[in-house]
Scaffold this active site. Sequence first.
Site, short mmCIF file in Angstrom:
data_model
loop_
_atom_site.label_atom_id
_atom_site.label_comp_id
_atom_site.label_asym_id
_atom_site.label_seq_id
_atom_site.Cartn_x
_atom_site.Cartn_y
_atom_site.Cartn_z
N SER A 193 1.12 -1.44 0.00
CA SER A 193 0.00 0.05 0.32
C SER A 193 1.25 1.61 -0.11
O SER A 193 1.73 1.24 -0.94
CB SER A 193 -0.90 -0.35 0.89
OG SER A 193 -2.14 0.64 0.96
N ASP A 221 -8.44 -5.51 -6.21
CA ASP A 221 -8.18 -4.07 -5.54
C ASP A 221 -8.25 -2.83 -6.24
O ASP A 221 -7.29 -1.80 -6.92
CB ASP A 221 -6.80 -3.75 -5.09
CG ASP A 221 -5.98 -2.96 -4.03
OD1 ASP A 221 -6.12 -1.95 -3.62
OD2 ASP A 221 -4.56 -2.71 -3.40
N HIS A 241 -7.08 -5.55 -1.53
CA HIS A 241 -5.90 -4.92 -0.69
C HIS A 241 -4.84 -6.12 0.21
O HIS A 241 -3.61 -5.78 -0.15
CB HIS A 241 -6.71 -3.81 -0.23
CG HIS A 241 -5.00 -2.58 -0.44
ND1 HIS A 241 -4.62 -2.17 -0.87
CD2 HIS A 241 -4.66 -1.93 0.99
CE1 HIS A 241 -3.73 -1.21 -0.77
NE2 HIS A 241 -3.68 -1.37 0.12
#
Length: 722
Positions: free
Chosen positions: A574, A655, A687
């Site tokens: 991320s 995602d 994610h």
Amino acid sequence: MARFFATVAALVATGAHAITPEQMLSAPRRGVASPNPSGDLAVFSYSKYSFEKGSNAHAWHLLDVKTGNITDTGISASDVSEIVWLSDTGIIYINGTNDDVPGGVTLWIGDIKSPSSSKLVASLDAPYSGLKVANTSSGDLHFLVNAKAYANGTAYNPETAVTPKSTARFYDNNYVRHWDTWVDKQRYAVFAGSLSASSNYALASGGLRNLLKDIKFTTTRPESPVQPFGDLGDYDLSPAGDIYAFVSKAPQLNKANYTASYVYAGLFNGTESPKAINGPDSEAYKAGHQGASGSPRFSPNGTTLVFTQQDEDYYESDRVILYAVDFTKGSDSGVSVVNWRSLTPNFDRWVSSPHWAPDGNSVFITAEDRALVRVFNIPLNAGADYQPTSLSPNTSYVSDFAVLPDSTLLISGNSIWSSRDYYTLSSSGKVGQLFSATKADKELAGLGPHTFSEIYFDAALPGYDEKLHAVVVKPSNYSANTTYPLAYIVHGGPQGSNANTWSTRWNFQVWADQGYIVVAPNPTGSTGFGQKLIDGIQGQWGGYPYDEVVNGWQYVHDNLKDVNTDQGIMAGASYGGYMSNWIQGHDLGRKFKAIVTHDGISQTQAAYGTEELWFIRHDYDGTILDASATYDKWNPFNHIANFSTPQFIVHNTLDYRLPDSDGIGLFNVLQTKGVPSRFLNFPDENHWVLKQENSKVWHTEIFNWINHYSKGTPLDSEPIGE
Ligand SMILES: *[C@@H]1O[C@H](CO)[C@@H](O)[C@H](O)[C@H]1NC(C)=O
Ligand SMILES: *[C@@H]1O[C@H](CO)[C@@H](O)[C@H](O)[C@H]1NC(C)=O
Ligand SMILES: *[C@@H]1O[C@H](CO)[C@@H](O)[C@H](O)[C@H]1NC(C)=O
Ligand SMILES: *[C@@H]1O[C@H](CO)[C@@H](O)[C@H](O)[C@H]1NC(C)=O
Ligand SMILES: *[C@@H]1O[C@H](CO)[C@@H](O)[C@H](O)[C@H]1NC(C)=O
Ligand SMILES: *[C@@H]1O[C@H](CO)[C@@H](O)[C@H](O)[C@H]1NC(C)=O
Ligand SMILES: *[C@@H]1O[C@H](CO)[C@@H](O)[C@H](O)[C@H]1NC(C)=O
Ligand SMILES: *[C@@H]1O[C@H](CO)[C@@H](O)[C@H](O)[C@H]1NC(C)=O
Ligand SMILES: *[C@@H]1O[C@H](CO)[C@@H](O)[C@H](O)[C@H]1NC(C)=O
Ligand SMILES: *[C@@H]1O[C@H](CO)[C@@H](O)[C@H](O)[C@H]1NC(C)=O
Ligand SMILES: *[C@@H]1O[C@H](CO)[C@@H](O)[C@H](O)[C@H]1NC(C)=O
């Protein structure tokens, strides 16, 4: 996979304890313990994955709060998704099977000590979840549940719904999908129902009432729980069952641009639609408190409601403050509130998980604080300057807790070395250990605090005069006579943290047990160290945090003699994946043998492919139209000329906040440049990589890559070739 088993065998042969990905993934997972009214028994969910069988075993376990003895309730967890206590052994639960309505659920009342004698009391025609119940003075049970609903208010049952002939998705506003789900025409709603004591707890006539149905809106249709992570924590029912409250996003604001949400309340028996107690007409709003709300919780006698709220209407990482309001009720036209006040105006932490003390004079909360989630107590009459001090042990990351009748807390915690601990914490601070997964689970045998330590290094954020924190985790079989390559792991967010917590996705002990010393820094943007450090990330994605991860690396290089930085690797997911990509283009990238990026931004302009426009608007100082210089300044792709360190890229198809084109574009650039690189994609993961079999591949391939470049072990030949 043969290589994977060889690693396990080598560790076993040395007699050393070490946790492998497979052990971590197949270790039992235990939920938060929920106590009965007198606090002598608590129920929790249990699941364990078997790689041999390729499936999970689920159960409901019962914890004896006096002795720590744990037994299986015998309640089939494949049938029962939720259990709520009604009395010391009496329970009501949701059974996911409804013999009359496919896709519906049923409510059952029974006794936890003799589950086979449970009675079906109500058939519900949609997949409702999130049961909250009040036993009213009349003996009737008032309850709340939630489910997706049509715009006309009727609950949506995907199994019985008519499937449209076309698969078209068609939009005229910019919130087309979120997290891992495309937005459809249905929205979640809280429903109220009543079970009549006089008719064996049958569902009272009128069935379930959608509490959100008639709320007026101009832009965003009301929805509660707030997706994608909202659950029964987004609503509450007063103990007497006469008032409800829930959170829903601001109806006058565009969902893609704003995080703002309000707490709505109404009379359970009322026909009036609920009112937003901190919405645009309220004292709270006029005083400038206009951000996201959460966790409404009624006091024991129902006169007061606490809830959390942020100030800014589009800043998702603004400070979370605790508020209280008092109800004046008594008319059919709904509720009204008075005496709105902040309970933590000057507490520089994010308040979450409020639980009332039994006497109604204070509220226990959790807050992230210095790499742990800790418990604090906030007296209702505390002054504005009140600074609570942590009550929970300095080694426990609190997942959640419950308050027992004598104000003892029943805490469900974890740490880097334990997936679950249950313990009591008395008002005098005495800890009563009930359970530790490290002692109970063979997969975690030998783990302990001895591998964990913390270091402090210099900040770059101007005006921040504290040192920055990093977590350090050594291998289980650490020997002081050798050195270990560095595994430098940057966290996501950027408003997040590397903390002393168990993770099944980034488990630092599992990484360390590949033969690394993990160092996981908390640079500018990190949570748990005060709002100044969090706010400092705005407009600075590759700025102060980059300088700080350089400082952290230098500190390790200069001070940790057991760490071999020359053979080091770095990884991040991320925002940590963004930072990996930024590092790849900058000098620090040349210090690593390999880089791992999981679902990270590689092109900042492409971040407009997200739906959370509020997030990038805040973090990049404005929209792509009015702050294009900031987007350009921190774009990793501006530095592709320097990309040269072997890089492993993971990017998952579901995602939607960070579309997988960022990972593919990055891979294509590295391949074009001839930089050794691999691309791993899971079409069925968002994610995060949540499925055990996928996670095993994730760990196996990433560890294969870093071990090859750091230690020279052979690279496998599994990837799909020409
Ligand atoms: C620790 O484990 C590694 C990896 O299997 C092994 O090479 C090493 O010899 C072990 N060290 C000790 C002190 O047991
Ligand atoms: C735990 O409970 C089980 C079932 O009631 C009982 O057989 C066992 O003796 C108990 N163990 C302890 C240590 O109390
Ligand atoms: C509700 O509370 C009353 C009074 O305490 C009790 O008698 C009754 O059994 C409770 N209802 C259920 C379903 O447990
Ligand atoms: C759940 O419902 C099914 C269908 O009615 C029933 O066969 C089963 O026994 C129920 N399970 C429990 C634990 O209530
Ligand atoms: C609401 O809409 C759904 C889907 O069109 C329909 O099945 C349902 O009957 C409607 N409910 C009411 C009360 O009209
Ligand atoms: C918010 O969304 C609306 C509708 O898409 C758009 O017109 C507006 O420019 C957006 N505002 C900001 C600040 O992004
Ligand atoms: C609804 O509840 C309120 C407050 O508890 C009460 O004053 C009112 O009389 C109730 N109305 C009905 C129709 O029962
Ligand atoms: C409710 O509890 C609070 C806190 O103990 C107390 O101050 C208040 O007087 C109580 N109100 C009623 C109506 O019992
Ligand atoms: C936690 O550690 C701090 C600092 O060392 C200490 O002051 C505090 O008393 C400890 N708290 C608990 C609950 O042990
Ligand atoms: C480490 O070195 C010391 C001193 O040379 C020695 O006594 C000790 O046995 C060694 N320990 C291990 C685990 O090899
Ligand atoms: C590549 O790195 C060198 C050395 O730090 C630096 O001078 C140059 O500006 C970098 N180029 C790009 C495009 O980032």
